[in-house]
Design an enzyme around this catalytic site. Structure first.
Site, short mmCIF file in Angstrom:
data_model
loop_
_atom_site.label_atom_id
_atom_site.label_comp_id
_atom_site.label_asym_id
_atom_site.label_seq_id
_atom_site.Cartn_x
_atom_site.Cartn_y
_atom_site.Cartn_z
N ASP A 146 0.82 -1.22 0.00
CA ASP A 146 0.00 0.00 0.00
C ASP A 146 0.87 1.28 0.00
OD1 ASP A 146 -2.44 1.31 0.05
OD2 ASP A 146 -3.22 0.16 1.72
N GLU A 179 -1.04 1.83 -5.13
CA GLU A 179 -0.89 3.27 -4.85
C GLU A 179 -1.99 4.06 -5.56
OE1 GLU A 179 -0.45 4.00 -8.20
OE2 GLU A 179 0.87 5.65 -7.59
N TRP A 180 -3.09 3.35 -5.84
CA TRP A 180 -4.36 3.94 -6.30
C TRP A 180 -4.24 4.70 -7.62
CZ3 TRP A 180 -2.69 6.43 -1.39
CH2 TRP A 180 -2.76 5.56 -0.31
N GLY A 181 -3.19 4.41 -8.38
CA GLY A 181 -3.03 5.07 -9.68
C GLY A 181 -2.49 6.48 -9.58
N ASN A 183 0.53 7.70 -9.14
CA ASN A 183 1.79 8.01 -9.84
C ASN A 183 1.89 7.28 -11.17
OD1 ASN A 183 3.38 9.51 -7.53
ND2 ASN A 183 2.42 7.73 -6.60
N ASP A 201 -10.06 3.51 -3.65
CA ASP A 201 -10.79 2.34 -3.13
C ASP A 201 -12.19 2.25 -3.70
OD1 ASP A 201 -8.55 1.96 -1.65
OD2 ASP A 201 -9.58 1.90 0.29
C1 GLA Z 1 -5.97 1.26 1.42
C2 GLA Z 1 -6.16 0.22 0.32
C3 GLA Z 1 -7.29 -0.71 0.69
C4 GLA Z 1 -6.98 -1.40 2.02
C5 GLA Z 1 -6.72 -0.35 3.10
C6 GLA Z 1 -6.19 -0.99 4.36
O1 GLA Z 1 -7.06 2.11 1.50
O2 GLA Z 1 -6.42 0.85 -0.92
O3 GLA Z 1 -7.52 -1.67 -0.33
O4 GLA Z 1 -5.87 -2.23 1.85
O5 GLA Z 1 -5.77 0.61 2.67
O6 GLA Z 1 -5.86 -0.06 5.33
#
Ligand code: GLA
Length: 400
Positions: A146, A179-181, A183, A201
């Protein structure tokens, strides 16, 4: 001299380090508890989900990884090695890995590139090589990594460090970049990880964004829109990851079906995020539809594309092996939509992966993947009703 030798070894190791190859030639399939259970993880839950993955038939259709998300971590010892939270995982991670392996499944674990995880547990920053040694010792097969609490860090470098650490520990591990896209990992992560998140998320909402103040959670439609344009980066061993599934977590059956179908059209990792030990028949039927899963797991590994969109009806195509195609009519609206698709007036061209479906020159057999029936050929117009927030999903096979 000793210091010089250590630096020399580290540099050489980094030069020769690489990602473990061929661990994810098709999108990984498994379960992870975050979407349903959040921080409420413990060894009983993980074992129960492994049992349920087998008992529900999910293992038989390809689900494999049981992944422990955040909140398993306890303290580091005086040498810096991480230990699991003794209240949640009193038997230790190795015991869980042994249990999961004894079921013919694989174990995944979670950490964070920063100093702390998103739930404020110890992160791996500065301890990457030690953590990787522990994961190898425990028998971990998959790592979700993460990006919370990483201020000032360079994402590519941070993920490379952990990739190198995993390689140095010598146990093959699927490396999941989360890293949610932020970078643009699709531009640099092909040789770093096996999958990378493309969006924030997910939340079990068909078409909305939930604002949590410092962060947003996205609905199914928002995440799908994010994937448009990213297909050129995805393929065997390096997948765009639109996040774990929300099937069975509160949306309607139609919405769950649309969500699952579209993840398969996108060649997305299929990581269930619901309570596998307590599923309705509909949820189980969606998660275990082999014909839909075979679209996701197709060996070409080509992510589908949006061919058209009009008044809330989208038509998606995905090239499959043996000149087959998957087609998905997605109704984003809250009303049913009548479709009348004259195949012969369409020529589908995928210029990125060099695939063409010309319905004037080739006739295809049509199979409805949810009704599980052959329903005709492309020499006749296709008429059907797509319910609100639902799909009609087809496989086309050329008649030779
Ligand atoms: C981030 C991730 C989630 C999950 C939480 C856990 O938000 O994107 O998928 O792993 O952390 O804290």
């Amino acid at each position: 001299m000793k210091k010089f030798l250590t630096v020399f070894l580290m540099v050489t190791w980094t030069i020769f380090a690489q990602k473990f190859e061929k661990l994810a030639l098709t999108p990984p399939m498994g379960w992870e508890g975050w979407n349903k259970f959040g921080c409420n993880t413990n060894e009983e839950l993980i074992k129960k989900m492994a049992d349920a993955m087998v008992a529900s038939g999910m293992k038989d259709v390809g689900y494999q990884y049981i992944i422990i998300d955040d909140c398993w971590e306890g303290e580091r010892d005086s040498l810096g090695f991480i230990h699991p939270d003794p209240n949640r995982f009193p038997s230790g991670i190795k015991a869980i890995a042994d249990y999961v392996h004894s079921k013919g499944l694989k174990l995944g674990i979670y950490s964070d590139a920063g100093w702390k995880t998103c739930e404020e547990r110890p992160g791996s920053r500065g301890y990457e090589f030690q953590d990787a040694i522990k994961y190898a010792e425990w028998g971990v097969d998959f790592l979700k990594y993460d990006w919370c609490n990483t201020k000032g860090l360079n994402a590519e470098e941070a993920y490379l460090t952990m990739r190198n650490a995993l390689y140095a520990a010598k146990r093959p591990v699927v490396f999941s970049i989360c890293e949610w896209g932020k970078n643009k990992p699709w531009e640099w992560a092909k040789d770093v990880g096996h999958l990378w998140r493309t969006a924030p998320d997910i939340t079990p909402c068909f078409d909305c964004i939930v604002d949590h103040g410092s962060w947003e959670a996205w609905g199914i439609m928002q995440i799908i829109d994010r994937e448009v344009g990213l297909r050129i980066y995805s393929g065997p061993d390096h997948w765009n990851d639109p996040d774990m599934l929300e099937v069975g977590n509160g949306m309607s059956v139609n919405e769950d079906r649309a969500h699952f179908s579209m993840w398969c059209m996108l060649a997305a990792p299929l990581i269930a995020g619901n309570d596998l030990s307590n599923m309705t028949d509909e949820t189980k039927e969606i998660l275990t539809n082999k014909e839909v899963i075979s679209v996701d797991q197709d060996s070409l590994g080509i992510q589908g594309f949006r061919y058209s969109e009009e008044d809330g009806l989208e038509i998606w195509f995905k090239p499959l092996k043996d000149d087959n195609w998957a087609v998905c009519f997605l109704n984003r609206t809250t009303n049913p939509i009548d479709i009348n698709f004259a195949w012969r007036e369409h020529r589908i061209v995928d210029s990125v992966f060099n695939k063409v479906a010309d319905f004037k020159t080739t006739t295809y057999k049509i199979r409805d993947l949810w009704v599980k029936k052959d329903i005709g050929r492309t020499n006749k117009d296709f008429t059907e009703v797509v319910p609100a927030h639902d799909v009609v999903m087809l496989r086309l096979s050329p008649i030779k």
